[in-house]
Design a protein around this motif. Structure first.
Motif, PDB file in Angstrom:
ATOM      1  N   UNK A   1       3.618 -83.411   0.122  1.00  0.00           N
ATOM      2  CA  UNK A   1       3.225 -83.585  -1.283  1.00  0.00           C
ATOM      3  C   UNK A   1       2.515 -82.315  -1.767  1.00  0.00           C
TER       4      UNK A   1
ATOM      5  N   UNK B   1       7.811 -66.548 -15.530  1.00  0.00           N
ATOM      6  CA  UNK B   1       8.753 -65.410 -15.557  1.00  0.00           C
ATOM      7  C   UNK B   1       8.708 -64.591 -14.261  1.00  0.00           C
TER       8      UNK B   1
ATOM      9  N   UNK C   1      10.666 -64.211 -10.855  1.00  0.00           N
ATOM     10  CA  UNK C   1      11.879 -64.584 -10.127  1.00  0.00           C
ATOM     11  C   UNK C   1      11.604 -64.906  -8.667  1.00  0.00           C
TER      12      UNK C   1
ATOM     13  N   UNK D   1      10.313 -68.359  -8.133  1.00  0.00           N
ATOM     14  CA  UNK D   1      11.350 -69.396  -8.218  1.00  0.00           C
ATOM     15  C   UNK D   1      12.086 -69.504  -6.882  1.00  0.00           C
ATOM     16  N   UNK D   2      12.297 -68.360  -6.237  1.00  0.00           N
ATOM     17  CA  UNK D   2      12.988 -68.362  -4.940  1.00  0.00           C
ATOM     18  C   UNK D   2      12.128 -69.061  -3.881  1.00  0.00           C
TER      19      UNK D   2
ATOM     20  N   UNK E   1       9.763 -71.350  -4.301  1.00  0.00           N
ATOM     21  CA  UNK E   1       9.359 -72.729  -4.583  1.00  0.00           C
ATOM     22  C   UNK E   1      10.024 -73.786  -3.686  1.00  0.00           C
TER      23      UNK E   1
ATOM     24  N   UNK F   1       8.124 -76.128  -0.966  1.00  0.00           N
ATOM     25  CA  UNK F   1       8.154 -77.588  -1.104  1.00  0.00           C
ATOM     26  C   UNK F   1       8.698 -78.250   0.166  1.00  0.00           C
TER      27      UNK F   1
ATOM     28  N   UNK G   1       6.799 -80.932   2.545  1.00  0.00           N
ATOM     29  CA  UNK G   1       7.337 -82.264   2.833  1.00  0.00           C
ATOM     30  C   UNK G   1       7.473 -82.506   4.335  1.00  0.00           C
ATOM     31  N   UNK G   2       7.408 -81.454   5.124  1.00  0.00           N
ATOM     32  CA  UNK G   2       7.665 -81.563   6.563  1.00  0.00           C
ATOM     33  C   UNK G   2       6.392 -81.550   7.411  1.00  0.00           C
ATOM     34  N   UNK G   3       5.364 -80.814   6.961  1.00  0.00           N
ATOM     35  CA  UNK G   3       4.205 -80.558   7.818  1.00  0.00           C
ATOM     36  C   UNK G   3       2.989 -81.358   7.343  1.00  0.00           C
TER      37      UNK G   3
ATOM     38  N   UNK H   1       6.700 -70.294   8.198  1.00  0.00           N
ATOM     39  CA  UNK H   1       6.158 -70.942   9.404  1.00  0.00           C
ATOM     40  C   UNK H   1       5.258 -69.976  10.180  1.00  0.00           C
ATOM     41  N   UNK H   2       5.681 -68.720  10.240  1.00  0.00           N
ATOM     42  CA  UNK H   2       4.901 -67.719  10.985  1.00  0.00           C
ATOM     43  C   UNK H   2       3.492 -67.578  10.378  1.00  0.00           C
TER      44      UNK H   2
ATOM     45  N   UNK I   1       1.956 -69.848   8.473  1.00  0.00           N
ATOM     46  CA  UNK I   1       1.219 -71.109   8.649  1.00  0.00           C
ATOM     47  C   UNK I   1       0.661 -71.178  10.075  1.00  0.00           C
ATOM     48  N   UNK I   2       1.475 -70.751  11.050  1.00  0.00           N
ATOM     49  CA  UNK I   2       1.021 -70.759  12.449  1.00  0.00           C
ATOM     50  C   UNK I   2      -0.204 -69.863  12.612  1.00  0.00           C
TER      51      UNK I   2
END
Lengths: 104, 289
Positions: free
Chosen positions: A1, A27, A29, A32-33, A35, A39, A43-45, A95-96, A98-99
């Protein structure tokens, strides 16, 4: 979430053991890539607060944290910034980072 | 500006580059977006033992300042691969000796959480609070259109950059060499001063190891600025061909940011060129449907 932050509730949202903040802007770019990747990680961690803040509307946060590129990801442990990274990235790269927040 | 465009290339003649990112969203991608929403609203279920895909909350002891550490079996988080493997099958309360980031670690499982994706139904969609979107079908249309709009906008930005480069290269110019050299000299010196004001040392060479003299640094800036000279003329011609000129009101706005009149004019025409090309790129992308 994902939790949407504003300059007003920002500090309160960091009051947790682990938090990641996606500082994005209108504005932008690269934002946007990033996001959907961000997300998907949210939703996974479980156990990490995933926060987003729009710097175009909350410029005070950009000033306060000296952010001059978007997107910038800020990583916090117990409310203290421990790491940051600028620019878009793929999931493995995210992930790197976050780890680094979790295990270092 | 004495240098001017003698023949402005027609943007309509520029073919679509082959590497423009696809912006349309397929049915399968729409399904994936719906699944992502289900995952975002997943319930957290406590389970007795860990398997791949779970989140394992562990006490890590003093090695990690008594923090709770989450291990995510199956995700290959760098530094935690061994712990992820060691914790598969571990039960709540169990202690596992493994390693984290190459160092020995003793992890005691405090909690195992399994995420159960939410069922996507009209109630969940209504809870999203999107104006006019209260059913799963409406959300499908909404998320598809929203994503296509974002993708198209992203593609249009890269396309407008390609169009601009082609316009600069394919247009023809009458170049006033004296004016070009004078502009390069002035702009390079302004850039040099700007670097100093911002605390960036302009004497650092692009290549090589020896620091540059003031004049060498200015020469380096001149070479960097050279391609922009023709771009200025093209921007101006392109705007004029679309009926856009800089009036007194715009001059006041653009000079207000401490720019010299010349730089304010350049900024105005460059900004308007980008706006025009973005609109053209959006239309071209829509026309590709």
């Amino acid at each position: 979430m994902i939790i949407q932050a504003t300059a007003e509730n920002f500090d309160a949202l960091l009051n947790t053991e682990y938090a990641v903040v996606d500082c994005y802007g209108d504005f932008c770019g690269a934002c946007v890539v990033l996001e959907p990747i961000y997300h998907a990680a949210a939703a996974d961690l479980a156990g990490i607060s995933f926060i987003e803040i729009n710097l175009t509307q909350n410029w005070q946060i950009a000033e306060r944290f000296g952010i001059d590129a978007m997107p910038t990801l800020l990583f916090f442990r117990n409310g203290k910034e421990v790491h940051r990274v600028e620019g878009s990235m793929d999931r493995a790269e995210l992930n790197r980072h976050i780890a680094q927040m979790l295990y270092n | 500006m004495k240098t001017h465009v003698t023949h402005l290339w027609d943007v309509k003649l520029i073919p679509m580059p082959e590497d423009v990112p696809e912006w349309r969203v397929s049915d399968a991608e729409t399904d994936a977006l719906i699944s992502a929403l289900a995952a975002q609203h997943a319930a957290q279920l406590d389970v007795p033992a860990a398997c791949a895909g779970d989140t394992v909350f562990c006490a890590a002891g003093q090695n990690l300042a008594d923090r709770t550490v989450m291990i995510y079996p199956g995700r290959n988080m760098p530094g935690a691969e061994a712990a992820e493997e060691a914790l598969v099958g571990a039960k709540v309360g169990e202690t596992v000796k493994t390693e984290l980031c190459g160092s020995p670690a003793t992890l005691t499982v405090q909690r195992v959480v399994r995420l159960q994706p939410a069922t996507i139904d009209d109630a969940l969609i209504t809870g999203e609070g999107i104006d006019g979107v209260a059913t799963v079908d409406a959300y499908r249309r909404y998320i598809r259109e929203k994503t296509e709009q974002e993708n198209r906008s992203f593609s249009a930005r890269s396309l407008s950059a390609a169009f601009r480069q082609q316009l600069i290269e394919r247009s023809e110019y009458a170049v006033d060499e004296e004016e070009r050299e004078a502009w390069l000299e002035t702009s390079a010196r302004e850039l040099f001063d700007m670097y100093l004001q911002e605390g960036i040392d302009p004497h650092i060479p692009e290549d090589g190891t020896e620091f540059l003299t003031d004049e060498q640094a200015i020469e380096q800036f001149k070479e960097k600025l050279r391609p922009q000279y023709l771009a200025r003329a093209m921007n101006r011609a392109f705007c004029l061909s679309h009926g856009i000129t800089m009036g007194p009101k715009e001059a006041e706005i653009y000079s207000g940011s401490d720019l010299s009149p010349d730089m304010a004019e350049d900024t105005f025409y460059e900004s308007k060129t980008w706006d025009l090309l973005y609109e053209i790129a959006m239309e071209r992308l829509e026309g590709e449907e």
